[in-house]
Design a protein around this motif. Structure first.
Motif, PDB file in Angstrom:
ATOM      1  N   ARG A  50       0.838  -1.210   0.000  1.00 25.69           N
ATOM      2  CA  ARG A  50       0.000   0.000   0.000  1.00 25.69           C
ATOM      3  C   ARG A  50       0.869   1.256   0.000  1.00 25.69           C
ATOM      4  O   ARG A  50       0.566   2.233  -0.696  1.00 25.69           O
ATOM      5  N   LEU A  51       1.951   1.236   0.753  1.00 28.12           N
ATOM      6  CA  LEU A  51       2.859   2.382   0.794  1.00 28.12           C
ATOM      7  C   LEU A  51       3.524   2.617  -0.559  1.00 28.12           C
ATOM      8  O   LEU A  51       3.785   3.754  -0.948  1.00 28.12           O
ATOM      9  N   ALA A  52       3.806   1.523  -1.277  1.00 25.09           N
ATOM     10  CA  ALA A  52       4.448   1.653  -2.586  1.00 25.09           C
ATOM     11  C   ALA A  52       3.517   2.299  -3.598  1.00 25.09           C
ATOM     12  O   ALA A  52       3.951   3.057  -4.469  1.00 25.09           O
ATOM     13  N   ILE A  53       2.217   2.033  -3.467  1.00 18.25           N
ATOM     14  CA  ILE A  53       1.247   2.577  -4.422  1.00 18.25           C
ATOM     15  C   ILE A  53       0.924   4.030  -4.120  1.00 18.25           C
ATOM     16  O   ILE A  53       0.871   4.878  -5.015  1.00 18.25           O
ATOM     17  N   SER A  54       0.739   4.331  -2.849  1.00 18.88           N
ATOM     18  CA  SER A  54       0.326   5.687  -2.476  1.00 18.88           C
ATOM     19  C   SER A  54       0.991   6.097  -1.171  1.00 18.88           C
ATOM     20  O   SER A  54       0.406   5.958  -0.089  1.00 18.88           O
ATOM     21  N   PRO A  55       2.230   6.604  -1.243  1.00 23.59           N
ATOM     22  CA  PRO A  55       2.938   6.984  -0.008  1.00 23.59           C
ATOM     23  C   PRO A  55       2.214   8.114   0.722  1.00 23.59           C
ATOM     24  O   PRO A  55       1.801   9.093   0.093  1.00 23.59           O
ATOM     25  N   PRO A  56       2.035   8.006   2.034  1.00 25.36           N
ATOM     26  CA  PRO A  56       1.402   9.075   2.806  1.00 25.36           C
ATOM     27  C   PRO A  56       2.419  10.168   3.150  1.00 25.36           C
ATOM     28  O   PRO A  56       3.517  10.218   2.601  1.00 25.36           O
ATOM     29  N   THR A  57       2.067  11.033   4.063  1.00 22.93           N
ATOM     30  CA  THR A  57       2.990  12.053   4.561  1.00 22.93           C
ATOM     31  C   THR A  57       4.180  11.357   5.242  1.00 22.93           C
ATOM     32  O   THR A  57       4.086  10.178   5.616  1.00 22.93           O
ATOM     33  N   PRO A  58       5.304  12.060   5.441  1.00 24.00           N
ATOM     34  CA  PRO A  58       6.449  11.434   6.115  1.00 24.00           C
ATOM     35  C   PRO A  58       6.085  10.830   7.466  1.00 24.00           C
ATOM     36  O   PRO A  58       6.535   9.721   7.803  1.00 24.00           O
ATOM     37  N   ALA A  59       5.268  11.532   8.230  1.00 22.72           N
ATOM     38  CA  ALA A  59       4.869  10.991   9.537  1.00 22.72           C
ATOM     39  C   ALA A  59       4.017   9.738   9.359  1.00 22.72           C
ATOM     40  O   ALA A  59       4.178   8.751  10.095  1.00 22.72           O
ATOM     41  N   GLY A  60       3.123   9.771   8.380  1.00 21.37           N
ATOM     42  CA  GLY A  60       2.286   8.607   8.123  1.00 21.37           C
ATOM     43  C   GLY A  60       3.094   7.431   7.612  1.00 21.37           C
ATOM     44  O   GLY A  60       2.836   6.275   7.975  1.00 21.37           O
ATOM     45  N   TYR A  61       4.084   7.718   6.773  1.00 18.17           N
ATOM     46  CA  TYR A  61       4.943   6.665   6.237  1.00 18.17           C
ATOM     47  C   TYR A  61       5.678   5.969   7.373  1.00 18.17           C
ATOM     48  O   TYR A  61       5.737   4.737   7.426  1.00 18.17           O
ATOM     49  N   ARG A  62       6.230   6.761   8.279  1.00 22.17           N
ATOM     50  CA  ARG A  62       6.961   6.181   9.417  1.00 22.17           C
ATOM     51  C   ARG A  62       6.029   5.312  10.269  1.00 22.17           C
ATOM     52  O   ARG A  62       6.411   4.205  10.677  1.00 22.17           O
ATOM     53  N   ALA A  63       4.829   5.804  10.527  1.00 21.00           N
ATOM     54  CA  ALA A  63       3.893   5.048  11.361  1.00 21.00           C
ATOM     55  C   ALA A  63       3.489   3.734  10.695  1.00 21.00           C
ATOM     56  O   ALA A  63       3.450   2.674  11.336  1.00 21.00           O
ATOM     57  N   GLU A  64       3.193   3.792   9.393  1.00 21.80           N
ATOM     58  CA  GLU A  64       2.789   2.584   8.672  1.00 21.80           C
ATOM     59  C   GLU A  64       3.937   1.580   8.608  1.00 21.80           C
ATOM     60  O   GLU A  64       3.739   0.375   8.784  1.00 21.80           O
ATOM     61  N   LEU A  65       5.132   2.083   8.347  1.00 17.95           N
ATOM     62  CA  LEU A  65       6.282   1.191   8.238  1.00 17.95           C
ATOM     63  C   LEU A  65       6.637   0.583   9.591  1.00 17.95           C
ATOM     64  O   LEU A  65       7.057  -0.574   9.680  1.00 17.95           O
ATOM     65  N   THR A  66       6.437   1.347  10.660  1.00 20.90           N
ATOM     66  CA  THR A  66       6.655   0.808  12.015  1.00 20.90           C
ATOM     67  C   THR A  66       5.727  -0.363  12.276  1.00 20.90           C
ATOM     68  O   THR A  66       6.142  -1.406  12.810  1.00 20.90           O
ATOM     69  N   ALA A  67       4.463  -0.209  11.883  1.00 21.15           N
ATOM     70  CA  ALA A  67       3.494  -1.292  12.069  1.00 21.15           C
ATOM     71  C   ALA A  67       3.876  -2.509  11.233  1.00 21.15           C
ATOM     72  O   ALA A  67       3.795  -3.657  11.702  1.00 21.15           O
ATOM     73  N   ALA A  68       4.312  -2.279   9.994  1.00 21.73           N
ATOM     74  CA  ALA A  68       4.707  -3.394   9.125  1.00 21.73           C
ATOM     75  C   ALA A  68       5.917  -4.125   9.680  1.00 21.73           C
ATOM     76  O   ALA A  68       5.980  -5.358   9.651  1.00 21.73           O
ATOM     77  N   ARG A  69       6.893  -3.379  10.202  1.00 23.10           N
ATOM     78  CA  ARG A  69       8.090  -4.011  10.792  1.00 23.10           C
ATOM     79  C   ARG A  69       7.696  -4.889  11.985  1.00 23.10           C
ATOM     80  O   ARG A  69       8.208  -6.006  12.140  1.00 23.10           O
TER      81      ARG A  69
END
Length: 207
Positions: A50-69
Motif C-alpha cells: 500500500r505504501l508503494a502505491i500511495s505513499p502518505p505524509t512522512p509521519a504517516g509513512y513512518r507510522a505505517e512502516l513501524t506497524a509493518a516491521r
C-alpha cells in the motif's frame, strides 16, 4: 476365523484420548503458530504494498512502516520456516532506510541477514535474491548485489519487477548507464505501466 478379544471400552477410550491429546498438541505447537505467523506476514506485506502505491505524509509513512516491521518481526518469530516472511522482513528493513538514512549500511546488513534466512529455506523464487541484492547495494557491495539481481532475472526472465530492480542497480554506477537503460526498456516492454520503472526512467532522464 477366531478373533482375539476385543479391547475393553476403557482401554479404547484411553487410546482415543491419547491420540486426541497428541493431535491437539501438534496443532498447538506447529499448525496454529504457522497460521498466525502467516496472518502477520500477510498484514505486514499488505502495508508495504500500500505504501508503494500511495505513499502518505512522512509521519504517516513512518507510522505505517513501524506497524509493518512489527508485524513481520512477529511473523518470523511465530513461523521461522516461512521463507516469504523472512524475505518480507528484509524488504521492510531496507525500506526503513527512507526513515533513517543515516543507518543505511547498518540496515543493509540486517536486511541481508533476513534475506539469507529466506534463501536457506528456498532459492527457487526471484524475490529473496532481489532482497539480498538490495541489501548489498545498501552496503556499497555493488558487484555482489549484481550477482543477486542477475540470478533473479534468470529465474524470472519475464517478470517486469525483476528487471526494474536490475535496472535500478545498474543505474547506481555511471559507467553502466547504457545497460541500465536497456534493462529498464525491457522492464517497460513487459509492463508499460510499471510505476517504479516509469519513475526510474524519469530519474535517468534528468540525471
Amino acid at each position: 476365523m477366531a478373533r482375539g478379544p476385543e479391547p475393553k471400552s476403557g482401554v479404547r477410550n484411553v487410546a482415543f484420548a491419547v491420540v486426541g491429546v497428541g493431535g491437539a498438541a501438534a496443532i498447538a505447537l506447529w499448525i496454529v503458530p504457522d497460521f498466525r505467523g502467516e496472518a502477520f506476514r500477510h498484514r505486514g506485506r499488505e502495508t508495504i504494498d500500500r505504501l508503494a502505491i500511495s505513499p502518505p505524509t512522512p509521519a504517516g509513512y513512518r507510522a505505517e512502516l513501524t506497524a509493518a516491521r512489527a508485524d513481520l518481526a512477529r511473523a518470523v518469530a511465530l513461523s521461522p520456516a516461512n521463507g516469504q516472511a523472512w524475505s518480507d522482513l528484509a524488504y521492510v528493513t531496507a525500506l526503513w532506510a527512507h526513515v533513517e538514512p543515516g543507518r543505511t549500511v547498518e540496515l543493509g546488513r540486517e536486511a541481508e541477514a533476513a534475506a539469507e534466512r529466506a534463501l536457506t529455506i528456498s532459492r527457487a523464487g526471484p524475490e529473496s535474491w532481489i532482497r539480498r541484492g538490495v541489501a548489498r547495494d545498501m552496503q556499497g557491495r555493488w558487484l555482489e548485489g549484481g550477482n543477486d539481481f542477475t540470478r533473479a532475472t534468470s529465474i524470472a526472465p519475464h517478470n517486469a519487477i525483476t528487471w526494474y530492480y536490475y535496472a535500478d542497480h545498474l543505474s547506481r554506477k555511471g559507467t553502466e548507464r547504457g545497460l541500465a537503460e536497456a534493462a529498464l526498456a525491457f522492464c517497460l516492454r513487459l509492463d508499460p505501466g510499471n510505476r517504479p520503472g516509469l519513475a526510474l526512467r524519469h530519474r535517468l532522464a534528468i540525471s
